[in-house]
Motif scaffolding. Structure first.
Motif, mmCIF file in Angstrom:
data_model
loop_
_atom_site.group_PDB
_atom_site.id
_atom_site.type_symbol
_atom_site.label_atom_id
_atom_site.label_comp_id
_atom_site.label_asym_id
_atom_site.label_seq_id
_atom_site.Cartn_x
_atom_site.Cartn_y
_atom_site.Cartn_z
ATOM 1 N N PRO A 5 0.819 -1.219 0.000
ATOM 2 C CA PRO A 5 0.000 0.000 0.000
ATOM 3 C C PRO A 5 0.852 1.268 0.000
ATOM 4 C CG PRO A 5 -0.831 -1.530 1.639
ATOM 5 C CD PRO A 5 0.463 -2.087 1.131
ATOM 6 N N LEU A 6 1.970 1.248 0.710
ATOM 7 C CA LEU A 6 2.828 2.426 0.745
ATOM 8 C C LEU A 6 3.407 2.723 -0.635
ATOM 9 C CD1 LEU A 6 4.739 2.008 4.138
ATOM 10 C CD2 LEU A 6 2.807 3.507 3.605
ATOM 11 N N LEU A 7 3.775 1.691 -1.360
ATOM 12 C CA LEU A 7 4.301 1.885 -2.713
ATOM 13 C C LEU A 7 3.226 2.459 -3.637
ATOM 14 C CD1 LEU A 7 6.598 1.551 -4.744
ATOM 15 C CD2 LEU A 7 5.767 -0.761 -5.167
ATOM 16 N N VAL A 8 2.027 1.919 -3.559
ATOM 17 C CA VAL A 8 0.926 2.414 -4.389
ATOM 18 C C VAL A 8 0.635 3.872 -4.065
ATOM 19 C CG1 VAL A 8 -1.536 2.179 -4.870
ATOM 20 C CG2 VAL A 8 -0.104 0.145 -4.740
ATOM 21 N N LEU A 9 0.592 4.219 -2.795
ATOM 22 C CA LEU A 9 0.306 5.591 -2.396
ATOM 23 C C LEU A 9 1.434 6.534 -2.789
ATOM 24 C CD1 LEU A 9 -1.310 4.871 1.073
ATOM 25 C CD2 LEU A 9 -2.474 5.585 -1.029
ATOM 26 N N ALA A 10 2.666 6.048 -2.751
ATOM 27 C CA ALA A 10 3.801 6.873 -3.157
ATOM 28 C C ALA A 10 3.777 7.168 -4.653
ATOM 29 C CB ALA A 10 5.109 6.182 -2.787
ATOM 30 N N LEU A 11 3.119 6.316 -5.416
ATOM 31 C CA LEU A 11 3.041 6.504 -6.869
ATOM 32 C C LEU A 11 1.743 7.166 -7.318
ATOM 33 C CD1 LEU A 11 4.560 3.087 -7.985
ATOM 34 C CD2 LEU A 11 5.665 5.328 -7.984
ATOM 35 N N MET A 12 0.883 7.546 -6.380
ATOM 36 C CA MET A 12 -0.393 8.142 -6.739
ATOM 37 C C MET A 12 -0.219 9.392 -7.607
ATOM 38 S SD MET A 12 -3.581 9.432 -4.381
ATOM 39 C CE MET A 12 -3.918 7.850 -3.638
ATOM 40 N N GLY A 13 0.808 10.155 -7.345
ATOM 41 C CA GLY A 13 1.053 11.374 -8.113
ATOM 42 C C GLY A 13 1.306 11.129 -9.595
ATOM 43 N N ALA A 14 1.712 9.920 -9.944
ATOM 44 C CA ALA A 14 1.960 9.615 -11.360
ATOM 45 C C ALA A 14 0.701 9.821 -12.202
ATOM 46 C CB ALA A 14 2.480 8.192 -11.508
ATOM 47 N N TRP A 15 -0.478 9.616 -11.610
ATOM 48 C CA TRP A 15 -1.736 9.837 -12.328
ATOM 49 C C TRP A 15 -1.946 11.313 -12.653
ATOM 50 C CZ3 TRP A 15 -5.193 6.740 -14.604
ATOM 51 C CH2 TRP A 15 -5.141 5.389 -14.318
ATOM 52 N N LEU A 16 -1.280 12.191 -11.917
ATOM 53 C CA LEU A 16 -1.473 13.624 -12.114
ATOM 54 C C LEU A 16 -0.508 14.231 -13.124
ATOM 55 C CD1 LEU A 16 -2.006 14.640 -8.379
ATOM 56 C CD2 LEU A 16 -3.714 14.005 -10.077
ATOM 57 N N LEU A 17 0.570 13.532 -13.431
ATOM 58 C CA LEU A 17 1.550 14.080 -14.371
ATOM 59 C C LEU A 17 0.946 14.418 -15.747
ATOM 60 C CD1 LEU A 17 4.751 12.020 -13.530
ATOM 61 C CD2 LEU A 17 4.511 14.498 -13.425
ATOM 62 N N PRO A 18 0.204 13.504 -16.383
ATOM 63 C CA PRO A 18 -0.326 13.860 -17.708
ATOM 64 C C PRO A 18 -1.273 15.065 -17.706
ATOM 65 C CG PRO A 18 -0.390 11.474 -17.398
ATOM 66 C CD PRO A 18 -0.028 12.085 -16.068
#
Length: 153
Positions: A5-18
């Motif tokens: 879960p920590l890894l998934v949450l740490a990557l949540m911002g990737a959805w905002l890049l585009p």
């Protein structure tokens, strides 16, 4: 297990890049939503979540567009991108609280999860502005008109 879960949450911002990069670069209504929908469509066959990727793309795209729509697409300060990233992180944490088991984590792991999510989304917003500026310098997009409201005080 806390790591996944920590890894998934740490990557949540990737959805905002585009969507943030498109908004910062093109400064036009709807480009954030369109870009996020395209990113969501790309994930449909590539992830086990299928069409939920498109739904998530629409959701993130709409959330990215709202603050700029409220300014009638006239203001593009970096602070608005950062604030939007922060608000989206908080909104994103709400459904993941029980889904990812945050409610069962130790206080330290919970603090880390919240910090990673907030940091990831704000960092993505900032990186998007930097990427858009760098792309703008190459001439890949027309230079945005500078309005009096965009000029530094």
């Amino acid at each position: 297990m806390t790591a996944a879960p920590l890894l998934v949450l740490a990557l949540m911002g990737a959805w905002l890049l585009p969507p943030f990069t498109a908004l910062a670069l093109l400064r036009r209504p709807g480009v954030g939503l369109l870009t996020s929908v395209i990113a969501g469509l790309v994930t449909v066959p590539l992830t086990p979540f299928g069409w939920m990727g498109l739904f998530q793309g629409v959701l993130w795209g709409v959330l990215c567009e709202i603050p700029f729509a409220l300014t009638r697409y006239r203001r593009w300060p970096t602070a608005l991108f950062l604030g939007t990233g922060l608000v989206i992180a908080v909104i994103g944490l709400l459904p993941t609280y029980t889904t990812y088991g945050l409610d069962q984590m130790s206080p330290l792991a919970l603090t880390l999860a919240v910090g990673l999510t907030l940091g990831s989304c704000v960092l993505a917003a900032y990186l998007s502005v930097l990427i858009a500026r760098a792309l703008g310098r190459t001439g890949i997009a027309p230079a945005p008109r500078v309005r009096a409201t965009d000029a530094p005080a």
